[in-house]
Design an enzyme around this catalytic site. Structure first.
Site, short mmCIF file in Angstrom:
data_model
loop_
_atom_site.label_atom_id
_atom_site.label_comp_id
_atom_site.label_asym_id
_atom_site.label_seq_id
_atom_site.Cartn_x
_atom_site.Cartn_y
_atom_site.Cartn_z
N CYS A 1 -7.99 -6.06 -1.14
CA CYS A 1 -7.21 -5.11 -0.39
C CYS A 1 -6.09 -4.58 -0.94
O CYS A 1 -5.91 -3.24 -1.16
CB CYS A 1 -7.00 -5.74 0.93
N HIS B 1 -0.84 -4.20 4.72
CA HIS B 1 0.04 -4.60 3.46
C HIS B 1 0.87 -3.54 2.91
O HIS B 1 0.26 -2.10 2.99
CB HIS B 1 -1.19 -5.04 2.21
#
Ligand code: 2RA
EC number: 1.2.1.11
Length: 329
Positions: free
Chosen positions: A126, A234
């Site tokens: 990711c 994130h």
């Protein structure tokens, strides 16, 4: 399309089902797959109920595509079995990413590498996906020499156990620990285990996967990956050194015109990306774009994305969409 979702009851698996429905992926039959303890459970997809099946049953059902998010061990053992049965596997674990015979795909960057022969395709990590989505167009224009990245990673990247740990710590109750330390009011400078060189696996994924996806081993990358008590996505502070100088307005224009990237960058209106607002979205958001005044041909930026969506489920399904659109499955 007969679609298997392996790890259907996990965090990423659940988002995969959500994104398959949202994007109206042509699913004619869904095969939710999970570990034996979940076999028989019912899940709902587009108003229909499906029973969770075990791995061997799923292999025997000969899906067209299997979307995996079930960990590296399961993928190493079972992805080849699905592939041997004629199923094309798109795997979210790190198991196949650095295998030289496997493709590591971010559709906006290198989907054109895919062929009918690719029966196991790796979905990147990711934190790598969101970074290369921004690096790619700039690398093409100015040639990237070096990247320094610090990540501020959502606990959803660890999974349900981490989310539960934070909730317990909020409530002041002792429960199972996903991390070695409390995550509430804390920042843990360790994502995944340590390698011999003192970096974590998460940090080395950013190094190795970036070079593979951008097909350029000359790009120097160094990373620090931090876990913070956030759930929306994130965030990454990225410093890029180019071979050539650049124009700031041109940089913003290039990113503004890059599919899947949204520029949120205006100090006067306090406009910059934040995980709270990126959650549930598929774009990669970039802001705080500014020249690095300490180093020629360098700039700083802040990149945020929902790690469960573009960082995992959506990227996986975009790969599947490319396979269908190009008759590779
Ligand atoms: C993490 N990128 O955030 C890893 C795996 N999802 O923990």
């Amino acid at each position: 399309m007969k679609v298997a979702v392996v790890g259907a009851t996990g965090m990423v698996g659940e988002v995969m089902l959500q994104v398959l429905a949202e994007r109206n992926f042509p699913v004619t039959e869904l095969i939710p797959v999970a570990s034996e303890k979940s076999v028989g459970k019912e899940i709902e997809f587009k108003g229909k109920k499906y029973k969770v099946v075990g791995l061997q049953t799923a292999v025997d059902m000969k899906a067209d595509v299997a979307l995996f998010s079930a960990g590296g061990e399961t993928s190493l053992e079972w992805a080849p079995k699905f592939a041997a049965a004629g199923t094309t596997v798109i795997d979210n674990s790190s198991a196949w990413r650095m295998d030289p015979t496997k493709k590591l795909i971010v559709p906006e960057i290198n989907a054109s590498e895919l062929t009918k022969e690719d029966k196991i395709i790796a979905n990147p990590n990711c934190s790598t996906i969101q970074m290369v989505m921004v690096l790619n167009p700039l690398h093409k224009k100015y040639n990237i020499k070096r990247v320094i990245v610090s990540t501020y990673q959502s606990i959803t990247g660890t999974g349900v156990k981490a989310v539960q740990q934070l909730e317990n710590e909020y409530a002041g109750v002792q429960g199972e620990m996903a991390y070695k330390y409390p995550i509430h009011r804390n920042a843990i400078p360790q994502c995944d285990s340590f390698e011999e060189n003192g970096y974590t696996k998460e940090e080395m994924k950013l190094v190795r996967e970036t070079q593979k996806i951008l097909s350029d081993k000359t790009i120097a990358v160094t990373a620090t990956a931090i876990r913070i008590p956030v759930v929306g996505g994130h965030s990454e502070a990225v410093n890029i050194e180019f071979s050539n100088d650049f124009d700031m307005n041109e940089v913003r224009s290039i990113l503004h015109h890059t599919d899947g990237v949204v520029v949120q960058d205006n100090n006067d209106t306090y406009t910059y990306p934040m995980p709270l607002f990126a959650q549930g979205k598929d774009d990669v958001f970039v802001g705080r774009i500014r020249r690095d005044e300490s180093q020629p041909n360098s700039l700083n930026m802040w990149i945020v994305a929902d790690n469960l969506r573009k960082g995992a489920a959506t990227n996986t399904i975009q790969i599947a969409e490319y396979l269908v659109a190009n008759k590779l499955v």
